[in-house]
Design an enzyme around this catalytic site. Structure first.
Site, mmCIF file in Angstrom:
data_model
loop_
_atom_site.group_PDB
_atom_site.id
_atom_site.type_symbol
_atom_site.label_atom_id
_atom_site.label_comp_id
_atom_site.label_asym_id
_atom_site.label_seq_id
_atom_site.Cartn_x
_atom_site.Cartn_y
_atom_site.Cartn_z
ATOM 1 C CD GLU A 175 45.972 27.833 -32.578
ATOM 2 O OE1 GLU A 175 46.003 27.003 -31.316
ATOM 3 O OE2 GLU A 175 46.042 27.695 -33.642
ATOM 4 N N GLY A 181 44.414 19.758 -35.100
ATOM 5 C CA GLY A 181 43.537 19.540 -34.226
ATOM 6 C C GLY A 181 44.030 20.760 -33.399
ATOM 7 C CB SER A 182 42.459 21.945 -29.852
ATOM 8 O OG SER A 182 41.678 20.004 -29.103
ATOM 9 C CB CYS A 233 47.162 24.702 -37.923
ATOM 10 S SG CYS A 233 47.102 23.991 -39.695
ATOM 11 N N GLY A 264 42.851 18.443 -27.750
ATOM 12 C CA GLY A 264 42.740 16.400 -28.295
ATOM 13 C C GLY A 264 44.140 16.287 -28.811
ATOM 14 N N GLY A 265 44.941 16.841 -29.520
ATOM 15 C CA GLY A 265 46.465 15.812 -29.694
ATOM 16 C C GLY A 265 46.687 15.312 -28.337
ATOM 17 C CD GLU A 299 48.819 21.129 -38.073
ATOM 18 O OE1 GLU A 299 49.101 21.871 -36.749
ATOM 19 O OE2 GLU A 299 49.012 21.390 -38.794
#
Lengths: 489, 489
Positions: A354, A202-203, A263, A206-207, A226
């Site tokens: 990103e 995810g983002s 991604c 979030g990670g 990731e």
């Protein structure tokens, strides 16, 4: 709520004690039955996922195929046994000055794993996706945190997993599903002392949050997050001259594939200034203008795209090539392209981030040294791509060492979108692309995240796991006294 | 000071850019030359280490042999190339619905690694010890934080490494040495943004501190800290009956080996109550009383041992079997043995902690269920040992699943002290024994801590690293389309 989560994890722990002893054949059959049961849901799964994700039928049908193919590949891999990493150093009782004991090792499961479903792959990276498949293959029970963007899809898939668990006589709690959208659920799952590992796609935000939760635990556990990347693509001069029009069409397809919600989306392009680059930029803009604006996955992703895109186009030195259409329907994301000079790019970290959606930023560099500087400036990446003819690759022979250092996958003359599920694939990379560059989340090697080695010293043969017994009853490739062999004795 | 450390790390980074491209043969030669140069120091190294560590000549001579043997084993391993983990999935251009690209992967070095020398192995786990050897073998430059307990030994060994680096034409900064005893030096080394990994062997407190420093970084990095354990040993009833006297002699030797200053020292013994146990405890006490009190490594370790030992012998239910001698010379540590009932042990976490030195606590259990409860209560371990006859192992067939779950190495009818440096060895284990149970710090697999996989997609053959080229010029074992082979094409 934390108490409920602990009850879930206790069931997972009870399941772990049984599931860790399951024979490879039993695990393989379980994975295959999950695939069968997912297919048995029929068209209902596709229509449900379409309604919840705005993704088209063809894409979701393909994604279901990938999900089931992945489960079956892991089944085959579990039967093959190379996950065991079986290594045997036989005893040398006569060795001087000390005898050597018989020492053997293989991998064993870590224990209960928590997997967070991803919104952009409601099937292949979600409930029964790659993280789940690899953890189950490793002999670890899985607690799935369903993604709130596709709750019905997640429940449907989990229903298939439950059926498979029952049909295969798997222990109660080998797979469990937790819904809800509160962050506190994820926190409780990661921080429960029973949890032994976490998988997330995810983002970056979030990670990072999951990593922080894990850091607050007493026992450190592996968190494999990731978190995406901008996947820099280099367009070298000769290929722009020779193949400009074709590259424009190819990359317009890659930028807009899945509404840019991958991604591995090519968000950053690098090239050296020149007439051939101007022609390419114009062609790429024209190709993008032919692409329809499709609906994004959900409101959060859409508003984020609109906001970040609007912001970046206002940054110093950024020139819009393809204007996003102004009047778009709800959730629709128009493709967009902009350029910037390398000097402006290098001094503005905002341009390195990103933008999740169908947008690419092309950085115009004065020469190869400036291009290398830009390339190195953007940090760890899942992929980086080099587009060049044989002449280009001869002219610029200093590229590969840089590519290797910044990315987990280096692509030549292709597009980064489309991740093959195989043995050699690495879908990972240096931070901030992931939290641990030593692992992949796609392909059979993804199983390694959930395994730890155990060493047996002078263990009687009949007590050893089958993978390590003298006779090699499973017929595995094993490293015996430093050499690979399938022989037993 | 932080600025000085950053300059050190910048030199390491500059070296990394060159050293990562070194051929396996060049790295192997470098490791072998380090071993040669360490041997070339001659007796001076042994006398210096004796003076700084209080360890006897025989032990240090053996440790030098182990250190050099380890460097040469890694040299051989680097030449063999299996560290590369080469995996090739060849192209399938005709595959439907999508063609498959040519995808290959191998491991590449993480970058500059910081290694903390350990005090209890001034040669084999210090300056040119296992962490350093494995990181250099992986293609990573190493910055060594010398242990303040043996600064002269560390400088001598580092001098040999520098000579080797020069003789082998290695880049400036491929190995560097930082002295000093301030914690802030370690913190600056771990937190420097250039540092890509950390190796440590030592106390739980020390390991936890390094993990905390690393958690404060922006980029997460792997910290492999091996923090010791109590290494539970099970003595089963039949072997106590059959072999009691022999076991007492064997374990008195293991408990006192190296003045108990091993992370694999058998600090905890478990057995079921009975007459044969009483006889064994008495025999073990008698054997220990025959052992001389030797000097410990340094004042910090000695005072810690005295303090912790004094405290534990006062805890509820703890019975001293062998009284430590009261009048001992400076730094001397008398061996000691105590027993406790399982019920008292289970309710007192203080009794679960490691006491670094020649002490063992024997827990008397009512039955096998209570023994299993004690075993599971002590947390992750480097090793656990099962002492039992064939009859014992038949009578108690539920032991191995528990052993596997708590320890990195399971030993049958041996002693945990003495760690073989080989291919199958795992010196690691679940937390709190280490910070990541998926790795080992001893044996050739220790190299994996410092490597990350890189994937090459459709890369022209002549640009690929030699390990991945079609013709297999290095003659490596490679996994091609799922099968191990040495063939090229």
């Amino acid at each position: 709520m934390t108490q409920d989560i602990h009850a879930v994890m206790q069931r997972a722990k009870a399941a772990a004690n049984i599931y860790r002893q399951a024979e490879p054949e039993a695990i393989a059959k379980f994975l295959e039955t999950i695939a069968d049961e997912i297919e048995a849901i029929g068209p209902d799964l596709i229509t449900t996922a379409m309604a919840e994700s705005n993704l088209p039928e063809g894409r979701l049908t393909g994604e279901r195929g990938r999900t089931c193919g992945q489960l079956r590949l892991f089944a085959q891999y579990v039967r093959g046994g190379s996950w065991a990493d079986a290594v045997i150093d036989t005893a040398m009782p006569e060795r001087q000055p000390f005898p050597r004991a018989d020492i053997r090792r293989m991998t064993r499961p870590l224990g209960p794993i928590v997997v967070f479903g991803a919104s952009n792959f409601p099937l292949a990276f979600s409930t029964a996706g790659g993280d789940t498949a690899s953890a189950l293959a490793a002999g670890c029970p899985v607690v799935i945190k369903g993604h709130p963007a596709h709750p019905k899809t997640s429940e449907l898939v989990f229903g298939a997993m439950e059926k498979a668990a029952k049909a295969c006589d798997m222990p109660d709690g080998v797979v469990q599903h937790v819904g809800g959208s509160a962050f506190s659920i994820g926190q409780a799952l990661v921080q429960d002392p029973i949890t032994q590992g976490v998988g997330f796609t995810g983002s970056f935000t979030g990670g990072q949050a999951l990593v922080k939760y894990a850091q607050e635990r007493e026992q450190p556990i592996p968190v494999f997050a990731e978190m995406g990347s901008v996947n820099p693509v280099l367009f070298l001069p000769d290929t722009l001259t020779q193949n400009g029009a074709q590259l424009a069409a190819q990359y317009a397809g890659s930028i807009t594939l899945g509404v840019g919600q991958f991604c591995t989306n090519p968000g950053l392009m690098l090239a050296i200034e020149g007439a051939e680059l101007d022609t390419f930029v114009e062609a790429l803009g024209a190709e993008l203008s032919q692409k329809a604006a499709d609906k994004m996955l959900h409101e959060g992703i859409h508003s984020n795209y609109q906001k970040k895109l609007g912001d970046i186009l206002q940054e110093k030195g950024v020139t819009t090539v393809h204007e996003p259409v102004e009047d778009v329907a709800v959730l629709e994301a128009p493709p967009a392209l902009a350029t910037v000079q390398a000097a402006d790019f290098l001094e503005n970290p905002k341009l390195h981030e990103e933008i999740f959606g169908p947008f690419a930023l092309l950085v115009k560099c004065e020469d190869i040294d400036q291009l290398l500087a830009v390339w190195k400036a953007v940090g760890g990446q899942l992929t980086t791509t080099i587009m060049g003819t044989a002449k280009d690759l001869d002219d610029y022979d200093q590229l590969l060492p840089v590519a290797e250092e910044i990315a987990g996958r280096v692509i030549f003359n292709g597009v980064p979108t489309g991740v093959e599920v195989g043995h050699a694939m690495i879908h990972g990379g240096p931070w901030p692309a992931t939290t641990d560059s030593r692992y992949t989340s796609v392909g059979t090697s993804a199983i390694r995240r959930w395994l730890r080695p155990v060493c047996y010293q002078d263990c009687p043969d009949h007590l050893l796991p089958a993978a390590l017994r003298n006779g090699n009853p499973l017929g595995l490739w094993r490293k015996v006294n430093g050499e690979w062999t399938k022989r037993g004795w």
